[in-house]
Design a protein around this motif. Structure first.
Motif, PDB file in Angstrom:
ATOM      1  N   LEU A   1       0.801  -1.220   0.000  1.00 27.74           N
ATOM      2  CA  LEU A   1       0.000   0.000   0.000  1.00 27.74           C
ATOM      3  C   LEU A   1       0.838   1.276   0.000  1.00 27.74           C
ATOM      4  CD1 LEU A   1      -2.436  -1.812   0.439  1.00 27.74           C
ATOM      5  CD2 LEU A   1      -3.243  -0.226   2.179  1.00 27.74           C
ATOM      6  N   GLY A   2       2.077   1.224   0.523  1.00 25.92           N
ATOM      7  CA  GLY A   2       2.877   2.445   0.649  1.00 25.92           C
ATOM      8  C   GLY A   2       3.055   3.172  -0.666  1.00 25.92           C
ATOM      9  N   ASN A   3       3.556   2.475  -1.682  1.00 26.34           N
ATOM     10  CA  ASN A   3       3.740   3.091  -2.995  1.00 26.34           C
ATOM     11  C   ASN A   3       2.417   3.386  -3.678  1.00 26.34           C
ATOM     12  OD1 ASN A   3       6.560   3.073  -2.904  1.00 26.34           O
ATOM     13  ND2 ASN A   3       6.677   0.992  -3.703  1.00 26.34           N
ATOM     14  N   ALA A   4       1.412   2.546  -3.446  1.00 27.50           N
ATOM     15  CA  ALA A   4       0.104   2.761  -4.070  1.00 27.50           C
ATOM     16  C   ALA A   4      -0.539   4.054  -3.563  1.00 27.50           C
ATOM     17  CB  ALA A   4      -0.814   1.576  -3.791  1.00 27.50           C
ATOM     18  N   ILE A   5      -0.400   4.340  -2.270  1.00 27.36           N
ATOM     19  CA  ILE A   5      -0.949   5.579  -1.710  1.00 27.36           C
ATOM     20  C   ILE A   5      -0.317   6.780  -2.390  1.00 27.36           C
ATOM     21  CG2 ILE A   5      -1.021   7.026   0.365  1.00 27.36           C
ATOM     22  CD1 ILE A   5      -1.232   4.326   1.954  1.00 27.36           C
ATOM     23  N   THR A   6       1.006   6.764  -2.525  1.00 25.77           N
ATOM     24  CA  THR A   6       1.703   7.883  -3.162  1.00 25.77           C
ATOM     25  C   THR A   6       1.300   8.020  -4.623  1.00 25.77           C
ATOM     26  OG1 THR A   6       3.592   7.481  -1.694  1.00 25.77           O
ATOM     27  CG2 THR A   6       3.970   8.894  -3.592  1.00 25.77           C
TER      28      THR A   6
ATOM     29  N   PHE B   1      -1.599   7.024  -6.165  1.00 28.70           N
ATOM     30  CA  PHE B   1      -2.994   7.360  -6.406  1.00 28.70           C
ATOM     31  C   PHE B   1      -3.456   8.618  -5.678  1.00 28.70           C
ATOM     32  CE2 PHE B   1      -2.810   2.984  -7.758  1.00 28.70           C
ATOM     33  CZ  PHE B   1      -3.691   2.931  -8.825  1.00 28.70           C
ATOM     34  N   PHE B   2      -2.662   9.109  -4.748  1.00 26.53           N
ATOM     35  CA  PHE B   2      -3.059  10.291  -3.986  1.00 26.53           C
ATOM     36  C   PHE B   2      -3.373  11.493  -4.878  1.00 26.53           C
ATOM     37  CE2 PHE B   2      -2.433  14.032  -1.353  1.00 26.53           C
ATOM     38  CZ  PHE B   2      -3.081  13.694  -0.179  1.00 26.53           C
ATOM     39  N   PRO B   3      -2.555  11.794  -5.921  1.00 33.79           N
ATOM     40  CA  PRO B   3      -2.867  12.958  -6.760  1.00 33.79           C
ATOM     41  C   PRO B   3      -4.197  12.844  -7.499  1.00 33.79           C
ATOM     42  CG  PRO B   3      -0.592  12.254  -7.099  1.00 33.79           C
ATOM     43  CD  PRO B   3      -1.276  11.176  -6.308  1.00 33.79           C
ATOM     44  N   GLN B   4      -4.743  11.637  -7.613  1.00 37.61           N
ATOM     45  CA  GLN B   4      -5.988  11.446  -8.347  1.00 37.61           C
ATOM     46  C   GLN B   4      -7.222  11.762  -7.505  1.00 37.61           C
ATOM     47  OE1 GLN B   4      -6.112   7.582 -10.250  1.00 37.61           O
ATOM     48  NE2 GLN B   4      -3.914   7.617 -10.694  1.00 37.61           N
ATOM     49  N   LEU B   5      -7.051  11.927  -6.218  1.00 37.33           N
ATOM     50  CA  LEU B   5      -8.179  12.207  -5.326  1.00 37.33           C
ATOM     51  C   LEU B   5      -8.260  13.694  -5.011  1.00 37.33           C
ATOM     52  CD1 LEU B   5      -8.073   9.297  -2.734  1.00 37.33           C
ATOM     53  CD2 LEU B   5      -9.576   9.551  -4.689  1.00 37.33           C
ATOM     54  N   LYS B   6      -9.392  14.274  -5.260  1.00 38.10           N
ATOM     55  CA  LYS B   6      -9.579  15.689  -4.927  1.00 38.10           C
ATOM     56  C   LYS B   6     -10.242  15.859  -3.566  1.00 38.10           C
ATOM     57  CE  LYS B   6      -9.971  17.051  -9.770  1.00 38.10           C
ATOM     58  NZ  LYS B   6     -10.838  17.653 -10.821  1.00 38.10           N
TER      59      LYS B   6
ATOM     60  N   LYS C   1     -14.915   5.945 -10.635  1.00 42.06           N
ATOM     61  CA  LYS C   1     -15.414   4.572 -10.675  1.00 42.06           C
ATOM     62  C   LYS C   1     -14.250   3.604 -10.875  1.00 42.06           C
ATOM     63  CE  LYS C   1     -18.817   1.611 -12.949  1.00 42.06           C
ATOM     64  NZ  LYS C   1     -19.825   1.504 -14.038  1.00 42.06           N
ATOM     65  N   GLY C   2     -14.242   2.538 -10.124  1.00 41.17           N
ATOM     66  CA  GLY C   2     -13.199   1.537 -10.237  1.00 41.17           C
ATOM     67  C   GLY C   2     -11.915   1.899  -9.505  1.00 41.17           C
ATOM     68  N   PHE C   3     -11.947   2.978  -8.705  1.00 39.32           N
ATOM     69  CA  PHE C   3     -10.734   3.435  -8.030  1.00 39.32           C
ATOM     70  C   PHE C   3     -10.218   2.380  -7.054  1.00 39.32           C
ATOM     71  CE2 PHE C   3      -8.695   5.361  -4.335  1.00 39.32           C
ATOM     72  CZ  PHE C   3      -7.685   6.087  -4.939  1.00 39.32           C
ATOM     73  N   LYS C   4     -11.117   1.817  -6.253  1.00 40.43           N
ATOM     74  CA  LYS C   4     -10.688   0.856  -5.231  1.00 40.43           C
ATOM     75  C   LYS C   4     -10.038  -0.376  -5.850  1.00 40.43           C
ATOM     76  CE  LYS C   4     -14.675   0.815  -3.131  1.00 40.43           C
ATOM     77  NZ  LYS C   4     -15.793   0.441  -2.229  1.00 40.43           N
ATOM     78  N   SER C   5     -10.660  -0.916  -6.889  1.00 38.52           N
ATOM     79  CA  SER C   5     -10.096  -2.132  -7.503  1.00 38.52           C
ATOM     80  C   SER C   5      -8.754  -1.832  -8.158  1.00 38.52           C
ATOM     81  CB  SER C   5     -11.067  -2.703  -8.525  1.00 38.52           C
ATOM     82  OG  SER C   5     -11.341  -1.753  -9.548  1.00 38.52           O
ATOM     83  N   GLU C   6      -8.641  -0.657  -8.802  1.00 40.74           N
ATOM     84  CA  GLU C   6      -7.365  -0.290  -9.422  1.00 40.74           C
ATOM     85  C   GLU C   6      -6.287  -0.073  -8.367  1.00 40.74           C
ATOM     86  OE1 GLU C   6      -5.551   3.128 -12.447  1.00 40.74           O
ATOM     87  OE2 GLU C   6      -7.718   3.013 -12.078  1.00 40.74           O
TER      88      GLU C   6
ATOM     89  N   ILE D   1       0.110  -6.005  -6.884  1.00 40.71           N
ATOM     90  CA  ILE D   1       1.140  -6.240  -7.896  1.00 40.71           C
ATOM     91  C   ILE D   1       2.507  -5.764  -7.404  1.00 40.71           C
ATOM     92  CG2 ILE D   1       1.956  -5.511 -10.189  1.00 40.71           C
ATOM     93  CD1 ILE D   1      -0.986  -5.562 -11.081  1.00 40.71           C
ATOM     94  N   THR D   2       2.525  -4.613  -6.725  1.00 40.39           N
ATOM     95  CA  THR D   2       3.800  -4.062  -6.243  1.00 40.39           C
ATOM     96  C   THR D   2       4.242  -4.683  -4.914  1.00 40.39           C
ATOM     97  OG1 THR D   2       2.639  -2.211  -5.166  1.00 40.39           O
ATOM     98  CG2 THR D   2       3.480  -1.854  -7.410  1.00 40.39           C
ATOM     99  N   LEU D   3       3.388  -5.542  -4.342  1.00 37.66           N
ATOM    100  CA  LEU D   3       3.729  -6.165  -3.057  1.00 37.66           C
ATOM    101  C   LEU D   3       5.052  -6.913  -3.138  1.00 37.66           C
ATOM    102  CD1 LEU D   3       3.272  -7.319  -0.206  1.00 37.66           C
ATOM    103  CD2 LEU D   3       1.778  -9.042  -1.243  1.00 37.66           C
ATOM    104  N   LEU D   4       5.199  -7.745  -4.162  1.00 38.90           N
ATOM    105  CA  LEU D   4       6.424  -8.536  -4.276  1.00 38.90           C
ATOM    106  C   LEU D   4       7.643  -7.647  -4.467  1.00 38.90           C
ATOM    107  CD1 LEU D   4       5.312 -11.557  -6.504  1.00 38.90           C
ATOM    108  CD2 LEU D   4       5.891 -11.569  -4.068  1.00 38.90           C
ATOM    109  N   GLY D   5       7.451  -6.547  -5.214  1.00 40.06           N
ATOM    110  CA  GLY D   5       8.562  -5.628  -5.406  1.00 40.06           C
ATOM    111  C   GLY D   5       8.996  -4.982  -4.109  1.00 40.06           C
TER     112      GLY D   5
END
Length: 492
Positions: free
Chosen positions: A60-65, A67-72, A213-218, A225-229
């Motif tokens: 989640l760490g990299n995912a938060i960074t 996707f954060f700009p996409q949320l207003k 729409k579809g934000f949570k699943s994306e 996907i980035t978990l293993l990385g």
């Protein structure tokens, strides 16, 4: 780069204040207060927890960074959702930990059986640390980096100082001290929550219907996907310590970790710059400003290499001086060559710039998983091959090989896919300058005895030679011009 530099300076100051405290802890307090086997337990418990954190975090760490700009709006809901997901990840990791408990016990039973008594402490540290990383990612996305870094780098080390000092005076026993590690992480987590609440960035909201729409699943797909990385990156950093404990013993791990702690200082500026660069790179990719990313890639390579090579010179040239002040130094100086190989590995991270950050926030982020999985397997194989023959030096060399190939692989991929290039003549000049200064100082001070006078004289000489070399070779001319203009501006 100016906004970038301000944030980097603040976080770097916190890193180096933490380094000063950490050096006191690792080079004097721990060797003075604890037996080598106890230091080995102290470090192994924390390293094992840190190895579990990325799995519990579910990427989640990299995912938060990203996707954060996409949320207003609805950032409170985004925070709550992220914390709930990572708590579910922690529960899953805990269940797996207990399912494979017998295998984990078998790995440590022969050479480090004492670690087995503290598996619950490992899980508690994992819980508090994993929630902390989620909150830290949100703070970083808000460009609020200085205080979270201060808590993580300074407060946590101060709490360790207090914990070991309380043990030293006899108020608690060693088992209580080890359990106290989990309390330290809880205090840091509570402090970060208080800070975010005070600046209005912490709120619990349960409206998980996001704008797009579809934000949570994306978001979750990217995280998984980035978990293993993410996990592989931590594995490369921590597996050597755990394998030293399981294959050689706790005393060897104490020697290894003290050497590792000496070397890790070399890359502190890179850590600070990486934290600041992540939201910037994510924002540039969201706006498809690729020339800016390429420029940032080059600028960071020069600036962090400029700082980190000086630190490498200072530490390796003074390695005998540093071990001179360690209590029971004859035991721990066996890790001297570990400092060199880990230092080389960290310099690979520095010289190849922000390659990992660029891949993570690009559309090619899946490659990061491929590279990390390959290198995770490689580092385990390297350790299995080298530790039996070369001991802790083998573990350090295995880490160096893994870090070099990991960075080189990412560099090639970025070069092919995005045509970005981090290297410039300035980077080469810095490397040549550093190599030359090392041999010059080694020759001049070859007959000096270890101690404070040699430490001061050698460090001042290295700094003077380095500054003079930077000026004469014209390295980072833009930075030099800014400094000269500021000096002129101070004149009456």
């Amino acid at each position: 780069m100016e906004k970038f530099a301000r944030q980097s300076i603040l976080t770097t100051l916190s890193h180096y204040l933490g380094v000063a405290i950490g050096y006191f802890n690792v080079l004097w307090l721990f060797p003075y207060s604890l037996a080598p086997e106890q230091i080995g337990i102290f470090r192994t418990v924390q390293d094992m927890a840190m190895l579990l954190v990325p799995f519990a975090q579910l990427g989640l760490g990299n995912a938060i960074t990203r996707f954060f700009p996409q949320l207003k709006s609805k950032q409170g809901s985004f925070l709550t959702f992220s914390v709930l997901v990572t708590l579910m990840g922690f529960i899953a990791v805990s269940l797996l930990f207990f399912i494979f408990k017998s295998q984990i016990i078998a790995a440590f039973a022969v050479n480090s059986p004492q670690v087995i008594d503290f598996f619950v402490v490992v899980l508690l540290i994992t819980l508090f640390a994993v929630v902390n990383t989620v909150l830290d990612a949100f703070s970083r996305s808000y460009m609020k980096i200085a205080i979270p870094t201060l808590l993580r780098e300074v407060l946590l080390r101060l709490l360790s100082t207090v914990l070991v000092s309380v043990y030293l005076v006899g108020w608690i026993d060693f088992d209580q001290m080890t359990w106290g590690l989990s309390v330290n992480y809880l205090i840091v987590l509570g402090s970060l929550i208080s800070y975010m609440f005070r600046i209005g960035k912490f709120s619990i909201e349960t409206d998980f219907f996001f704008e797009r729409k579809g934000f949570k699943s994306e978001f979750l797909n990217y995280s998984f996907i980035t978990l293993l990385g993410t996990a592989g990156g931590i594995l490369i950093m921590k597996i050597d310590s755990l394998m030293v404990s399981s294959m050689i013993g706790l005393e060897a791990n104490a020697i290894y970790n003290i050497a590792f702690s000496i070397a890790i200082v070399m890359e502190m500026p890179r850590r600070a710059i990486s934290q600041v660069s992540m939201p910037v790179v994510a924002d540039y990719f969201s706006r498809q400003e690729f020339p800016k990313i390429d420029k940032l890639y080059k600028d960071i390579a020069v600036n962090q290499t400029l700082i980190c090579i000086l630190l490498f010179l200072g530490i390796w040239s003074n390695v005998d001086n540093l071990y001179h002040f360690v209590p029971n130094g004859t035991i721990y100086e066996a890790g001297k060559w570990v400092v060199l190989w880990i230092g080389f590995g960290k310099m690979c991270d520095v010289i190849f710039s922000i390659n990992g950050e660029i891949i993570v926030f690009s559309k090619y982020y899946i490659f990061n998983i491929t590279a990390t999985v390959i290198m995770s397997i490689a580092v385990v194989v390297f350790n299995l091959l080298l530790i039996p023959s070369y001991g802790i030096e083998g573990a350090a060399f295995a880490s160096f090989l893994a870090m070099f190939f990991f960075n080189f692989l990412k560099y090639l991929y970025i070069k092919i896919r995005l045509s970005f290039e981090p290297f410039s003549w300035d980077v080469l000049k810095i490397l040549i300058l550093g190599l030359g200064i090392y041999f010059i100082q080694a020759y001049i001070f070859s007959k000096n005895n270890p101690g404070i006078p040699d430490l001061i004289i050698r460090s001042l000489a290295i700094t003077l030679f380095y500054a003079l070399g930077i000026f004469l070779l014209g390295i980072a001319k833009k930075n030099q011009r800014k400094v000269i203009e500021k000096i002129k501006g101070l004149r009456p």
